[in-house]
Scaffold this active site. Structure first.
Site, PDB file in Angstrom:
ATOM      1  CG  ASP A  10      -0.616   0.275   2.414  1.00 19.45           C
ATOM      2  OD1 ASP A  10       0.746   0.355   2.711  1.00 19.45           O
ATOM      3  OD2 ASP A  10      -1.214   0.470   3.443  1.00 19.45           O
ATOM      4  CG  HIS A  11      -0.710   4.774   1.560  1.00 20.91           C
ATOM      5  ND1 HIS A  11      -1.527   3.893   1.677  1.00 20.91           N
ATOM      6  CD2 HIS A  11      -0.762   5.245   2.804  1.00 20.91           C
ATOM      7  CE1 HIS A  11      -2.421   4.073   2.807  1.00 20.91           C
ATOM      8  NE2 HIS A  11      -1.539   4.704   3.478  1.00 20.91           N
ATOM      9  N   GLY A  66       2.473  -0.362   6.147  1.00 23.49           N
ATOM     10  CA  GLY A  66       2.997   0.341   7.244  1.00 23.49           C
ATOM     11  C   GLY A  66       3.777  -0.522   8.436  1.00 23.49           C
ATOM     12  CB  THR A  67       2.140  -2.620  11.035  1.00 23.79           C
ATOM     13  OG1 THR A  67       0.886  -2.904  10.428  1.00 23.79           O
ATOM     14  CG2 THR A  67       1.679  -1.131  11.539  1.00 23.79           C
ATOM     15  N   GLY A  68       2.841  -4.095   8.146  1.00 26.03           N
ATOM     16  CA  GLY A  68       2.961  -5.481   7.544  1.00 26.03           C
ATOM     17  C   GLY A  68       1.905  -6.391   8.150  1.00 26.03           C
ATOM     18  N   GLY A  70      -1.714  -5.591   8.356  1.00 25.50           N
ATOM     19  CA  GLY A  70      -3.037  -5.548   7.738  1.00 25.50           C
ATOM     20  C   GLY A  70      -2.901  -6.371   6.228  1.00 25.50           C
ATOM     21  CG  HIS A  98      11.102 -24.189  11.736  1.00 25.26           C
ATOM     22  ND1 HIS A  98      11.205 -24.318  12.918  1.00 25.26           N
ATOM     23  CD2 HIS A  98      12.143 -25.089  11.202  1.00 25.26           C
ATOM     24  CE1 HIS A  98      12.472 -24.503  13.418  1.00 25.26           C
ATOM     25  NE2 HIS A  98      13.045 -25.101  12.329  1.00 25.26           N
ATOM     26  NE  ARG A 132      11.337 -31.139  14.387  1.00 23.06           N
ATOM     27  CZ  ARG A 132      12.498 -30.864  14.054  1.00 23.06           C
ATOM     28  NH1 ARG A 132      13.099 -31.567  13.273  1.00 23.06           N
ATOM     29  NH2 ARG A 132      13.140 -29.649  14.394  1.00 23.06           N
ATOM     30  CG  HIS A 133       9.866 -28.370  10.383  1.00 18.35           C
ATOM     31  ND1 HIS A 133       9.567 -28.053  11.649  1.00 18.35           N
ATOM     32  CD2 HIS A 133      11.392 -28.570  10.222  1.00 18.35           C
ATOM     33  CE1 HIS A 133      10.751 -27.828  12.182  1.00 18.35           C
ATOM     34  NE2 HIS A 133      11.829 -28.238  11.690  1.00 18.35           N
ATOM     35  NE  ARG A 136       5.859 -30.354  14.086  1.00 21.95           N
ATOM     36  CZ  ARG A 136       7.040 -30.326  14.908  1.00 21.95           C
ATOM     37  NH1 ARG A 136       7.853 -29.485  14.524  1.00 21.95           N
ATOM     38  NH2 ARG A 136       7.119 -31.574  15.798  1.00 21.95           N
TER      39      ARG A 136
HETATM   40  C1  RB5 Z   1      -2.079   2.797   6.359  1.00 17.32           C
HETATM   41  O1  RB5 Z   1      -2.062   3.829   6.951  1.00 17.32           O
HETATM   42  C2  RB5 Z   1      -1.691   1.523   7.207  1.00 17.32           C
HETATM   43  O2  RB5 Z   1      -2.760   1.316   8.149  1.00 17.32           O
HETATM   44  C3  RB5 Z   1      -1.263   0.462   6.648  1.00 17.32           C
HETATM   45  O3  RB5 Z   1      -0.225   0.750   6.017  1.00 17.32           O
HETATM   46  C4  RB5 Z   1      -0.974  -0.799   7.503  1.00 17.32           C
HETATM   47  O4  RB5 Z   1      -0.071  -0.451   8.587  1.00 17.32           O
HETATM   48  C5  RB5 Z   1      -2.106  -1.646   8.153  1.00 17.32           C
HETATM   49  O5  RB5 Z   1      -1.826  -2.571   8.599  1.00 17.32           O
END
Ligand code: RB5
Length: 141
Positions: A10-11, A66-68, A70, A98, A132-133, A136
């Site tokens: 995303d952006h 942004g966080t990875g 979502g 694994h 074994r992996h 799973r």
């Molecule tokens: C977008 O602002 C932010 O919510 C997105 O990049 C992400 O972090 C969502 O998990």
């Protein structure tokens, strides 16, 4: 070494996506967008990348927001995908060995660029250990 890899963001992940493509110029990138830092919705990009894995257009993929978080949730809704959100090289190595993760998720606002490069390098170059992996991973459905 993985030769072809899908990538989507995303952006929030746009600049890191471009940096990864330049740093790993020997990889054949299937770039599924987004193509600027204008605001978009991460589920659409996670789903797009997951469809490319499901259709066999690429064996591995990278998703970035942004966080990875979502975009990894979005990608993981597709049964063809085992997406792993990694913040260091050890997680990247172990999720390949694994979990046979086929998609790497990165948080551009969480990890620095050099750490992200090291994670990508490890993700693309580490083989699944099987044994074994494999049992799973099979149970994940
Ligand atoms: C977008 O602002 C932010 O919510 C997105 O990049 C992400 O972090 C969502 O998990």
């Amino acid at each position: 070494m993985t030769k072809k890899c899908a990538i989507a963001c995303d952006h929030g992940g746009y600049h890191l996506k471009e940096a990864i493509k330049s740093r790993f110029a020997d990889i054949e990138w299937l770039d599924l967008g987004t193509d600027s830092d204008s605001s978009v919705d991460y589920p659409q990009y996670g789903q797009k990348l997951a469809a490319a894995i499901e259709n066999g257009e690429a064996e591995r993929g990278i998703v970035i927001c942004g966080t990875g978080i979502g975009i990894s949730i979005a990608a993981n809704r597709n049964k063809a995908v085992r997406a792993a959100l990694c913040t260091d090289v050890t997680m990247a190595r172990l999720t390949r060995q694994h979990n046979d993760a086929n998609v790497l998720a990165l948080g551009a606002r969480i990890v620095g660029e050099q750490v992200a490069f090291d994670i990508v390098e490890t993700f693309l170059n580490t083989e699944f250990e099987g044994g074994r992996h494999a049992r799973r991973v099979e149970q994940l459905g």
